[in-house]
Structure formats: structure tokens, C-alpha cells
Motif scaffolding. Structure first.
Motif, PDB file in Angstrom:
ATOM      1  N   ILE A   1     -27.515  22.625 -25.151  1.00 25.84           N
ATOM      2  CA  ILE A   1     -26.956  22.968 -26.455  1.00 25.84           C
ATOM      3  C   ILE A   1     -26.583  21.698 -27.215  1.00 25.84           C
ATOM      4  CG2 ILE A   1     -24.539  23.186 -25.789  1.00 25.84           C
ATOM      5  CD1 ILE A   1     -24.587  25.827 -27.523  1.00 25.84           C
ATOM      6  N   THR A   2     -26.750  21.721 -28.529  1.00 26.97           N
ATOM      7  CA  THR A   2     -26.449  20.554 -29.356  1.00 26.97           C
ATOM      8  C   THR A   2     -25.152  20.784 -30.125  1.00 26.97           C
ATOM      9  OG1 THR A   2     -27.681  21.407 -31.243  1.00 26.97           O
ATOM     10  CG2 THR A   2     -28.909  20.065 -29.637  1.00 26.97           C
ATOM     11  N   SER A   3     -24.631  19.711 -30.673  1.00 29.41           N
ATOM     12  CA  SER A   3     -23.413  19.805 -31.478  1.00 29.41           C
ATOM     13  C   SER A   3     -23.650  20.651 -32.726  1.00 29.41           C
ATOM     14  CB  SER A   3     -22.934  18.424 -31.888  1.00 29.41           C
ATOM     15  OG  SER A   3     -22.542  17.687 -30.764  1.00 29.41           O
ATOM     16  N   GLU A   4     -24.834  20.534 -33.304  1.00 28.22           N
ATOM     17  CA  GLU A   4     -25.146  21.303 -34.506  1.00 28.22           C
ATOM     18  C   GLU A   4     -25.110  22.810 -34.211  1.00 28.22           C
ATOM     19  OE1 GLU A   4     -27.212  18.704 -33.475  1.00 28.22           O
ATOM     20  OE2 GLU A   4     -26.255  17.308 -34.869  1.00 28.22           O
ATOM     21  N   GLU A   5     -25.639  23.199 -33.065  1.00 26.62           N
ATOM     22  CA  GLU A   5     -25.603  24.611 -32.690  1.00 26.62           C
ATOM     23  C   GLU A   5     -24.165  25.078 -32.486  1.00 26.62           C
ATOM     24  OE1 GLU A   5     -29.852  25.132 -30.383  1.00 26.62           O
ATOM     25  OE2 GLU A   5     -28.179  24.191 -29.302  1.00 26.62           O
ATOM     26  N   LEU A   6     -23.342  24.216 -31.902  1.00 23.75           N
ATOM     27  CA  LEU A   6     -21.932  24.570 -31.716  1.00 23.75           C
ATOM     28  C   LEU A   6     -21.220  24.695 -33.060  1.00 23.75           C
ATOM     29  CD1 LEU A   6     -21.059  22.381 -28.620  1.00 23.75           C
ATOM     30  CD2 LEU A   6     -21.138  24.867 -28.710  1.00 23.75           C
ATOM     31  N   TYR A   7     -21.535  23.795 -34.011  1.00 27.91           N
ATOM     32  CA  TYR A   7     -20.949  23.904 -35.347  1.00 27.91           C
ATOM     33  C   TYR A   7     -21.360  25.223 -35.995  1.00 27.91           C
ATOM     34  CZ  TYR A   7     -18.804  19.311 -35.887  1.00 27.91           C
ATOM     35  OH  TYR A   7     -17.983  18.224 -35.770  1.00 27.91           O
ATOM     36  N   ASP A   8     -22.609  25.638 -35.793  1.00 28.47           N
ATOM     37  CA  ASP A   8     -23.067  26.913 -36.353  1.00 28.47           C
ATOM     38  C   ASP A   8     -22.310  28.087 -35.742  1.00 28.47           C
ATOM     39  OD1 ASP A   8     -24.900  25.635 -37.975  1.00 28.47           O
ATOM     40  OD2 ASP A   8     -26.603  25.971 -36.611  1.00 28.47           O
ATOM     41  N   ILE A   9     -22.113  28.057 -34.431  1.00 27.94           N
ATOM     42  CA  ILE A   9     -21.448  29.169 -33.741  1.00 27.94           C
ATOM     43  C   ILE A   9     -19.971  29.240 -34.108  1.00 27.94           C
ATOM     44  CG2 ILE A   9     -20.753  30.053 -31.480  1.00 27.94           C
ATOM     45  CD1 ILE A   9     -23.400  28.813 -30.398  1.00 27.94           C
TER      46      ILE A   9
ATOM     47  N   ASN B   1     -22.576  35.681 -25.616  1.00 28.13           N
ATOM     48  CA  ASN B   1     -23.778  35.229 -24.910  1.00 28.13           C
ATOM     49  C   ASN B   1     -24.496  34.159 -25.737  1.00 28.13           C
ATOM     50  OD1 ASN B   1     -26.191  34.918 -23.543  1.00 28.13           O
ATOM     51  ND2 ASN B   1     -26.424  37.098 -23.146  1.00 28.13           N
ATOM     52  N   VAL B   2     -24.624  32.971 -25.164  1.00 25.21           N
ATOM     53  CA  VAL B   2     -25.352  31.869 -25.797  1.00 25.21           C
ATOM     54  C   VAL B   2     -26.373  31.353 -24.805  1.00 25.21           C
ATOM     55  CG1 VAL B   2     -25.177  29.540 -26.762  1.00 25.21           C
ATOM     56  CG2 VAL B   2     -23.383  31.199 -27.216  1.00 25.21           C
ATOM     57  N   GLY B   3     -27.636  31.485 -25.136  1.00 22.49           N
ATOM     58  CA  GLY B   3     -28.698  30.974 -24.260  1.00 22.49           C
ATOM     59  C   GLY B   3     -28.677  31.606 -22.878  1.00 22.49           C
ATOM     60  N   GLY B   4     -28.324  32.877 -22.781  1.00 21.21           N
ATOM     61  CA  GLY B   4     -28.295  33.555 -21.492  1.00 21.21           C
ATOM     62  C   GLY B   4     -27.046  33.293 -20.673  1.00 21.21           C
ATOM     63  N   ARG B   5     -26.064  32.631 -21.265  1.00 17.93           N
ATOM     64  CA  ARG B   5     -24.814  32.350 -20.564  1.00 17.93           C
ATOM     65  C   ARG B   5     -23.655  32.908 -21.373  1.00 17.93           C
ATOM     66  NH1 ARG B   5     -25.650  27.183 -17.105  1.00 17.93           N
ATOM     67  NH2 ARG B   5     -23.590  27.830 -16.502  1.00 17.93           N
TER      68      ARG B   5
END
Length: 151
Positions: free
Chosen positions: A27-35, A78-82
Motif C-alpha cells: 500500500i502507498t501513502s497516496e492510497e492511505l490519503y484516499d482512504i 477490507n483493503v487489499g484482502g486484509r
């Protein structure tokens, strides 16, 4: 709405910093910012990069209410199956773990010193025993010499 928020008291463990576990490693920081950005303004995100911290991050919100909303909605998401584990950051708990690690290192160091001290004490005792054995042998020789002189 702001007045209604201020009228409600939050539990003492609630704060602006969220600790997130069980993240996908890629996972990237950008994806975390989106979430997390959907729930309010984010001050910073610190993503774990070492072997021990991989799959974790800290999310710091500007407002405590945004952090509370994000924690309530994203815990178990659930993010990426986790499934995410979202907790409020607890500084005393983190410091307690560090203190325990520090105490364990100090204990190991003291044990090593004691073991080394026991080895030194055993060596000194062996030297003392050897010296006492020599003195005893010398005193026996002196007694034998005295007997011979008497004869």
C-alpha cells in the motif's frame, strides 16, 4: 453541528492520532490519503518501512472528531484482502514497551557482569586455594625439618 460536538465528551483514549495495523505491504501513502481523507483533513501519514513496522501506519488528523469518525468507520474495513485494525495511538503503551525492552537489555547486561564477576571470583578462589596449599605444604616441610633437627 460544532456546538453539538463540543457538548459531547469523548473517552480519554480518543485522540487525533490513529494507529493502523494489518495493512497490505504494497500500500502507498497516496492510497492511505484516499482512504482516510474521506473523514477529514489529514496532517500526516507515517507508513512503516522496516521489517518490524511493515504493514502499519500512523494517521494524524487535524481534528479529533475526524479521527473518531475514521476509527469508527474504518476498523474492520477490507483493503487489499486484509481487514484493517484501527486503534487510537496510546503513547504510554508505546513507552511502556520501550521501557520493558530497555529493562531487559539492562538485566541482560547485569547478568553478564555477574557471570563475569563469578568467573573472576572463582579464579581468585582457585588462586587463594593454590596459595593456601603451598603455604600448607611449606608448613609441613618446616615441621619435618624441625623433627629431623631434634633427632
Amino acid at each position: 453541528m460544532a456546538a453539538a460536538r463540543k457538548a459531547v465528551r469523548l473517552p480519554p483514549e480518543v485522540n487525533r492520532i490513529l494507529y493502523v495495523r494489518n495493512l497490505p505491504y504494497k500500500i502507498t501513502s497516496e492510497e492511505l490519503y484516499d482512504i482516510f481523507g474521506k473523514y477529514g483533513a489529514i496532517r500526516q501519514i507515517r507508513l512503516g518501512v522496516t521489517a518490524e513496522t511493515k504493514g502499519t501506519c500512523f494517521v494524524v488528523f487535524e481534528d479529533i472528531w475526524d479521527a473518531k469518525t475514521a476509527c469508527d468507520h474504518l476498523s474492520g474495513f477490507n483493503v487489499g484482502g486484509r481487514y484493517l485494525v484501527v486503534l487510537y495511538y496510546n503513547a504510554t503503551k508505546q513507552n511502556k514497551t520501550r521501557d520493558l525492552d530497555k529493562q531487559q537489555l539492562e538485566l541482560d547486561h547485569l547478568r553478564a557482569r555477574v557471570a563475569a564477576g563469578e568467573e573472576v571470583a572463582a579464579a581468585k578462589a582457585a588462586e587463594a586455594a593454590a596459595a593456601a596449599g603451598e603455604e600448607e605444604a611449606e608448613s609441613l616441610d618446616d615441621e619435618a625439618d624441625k623433627r629431623l633437627m631434634r633427632r
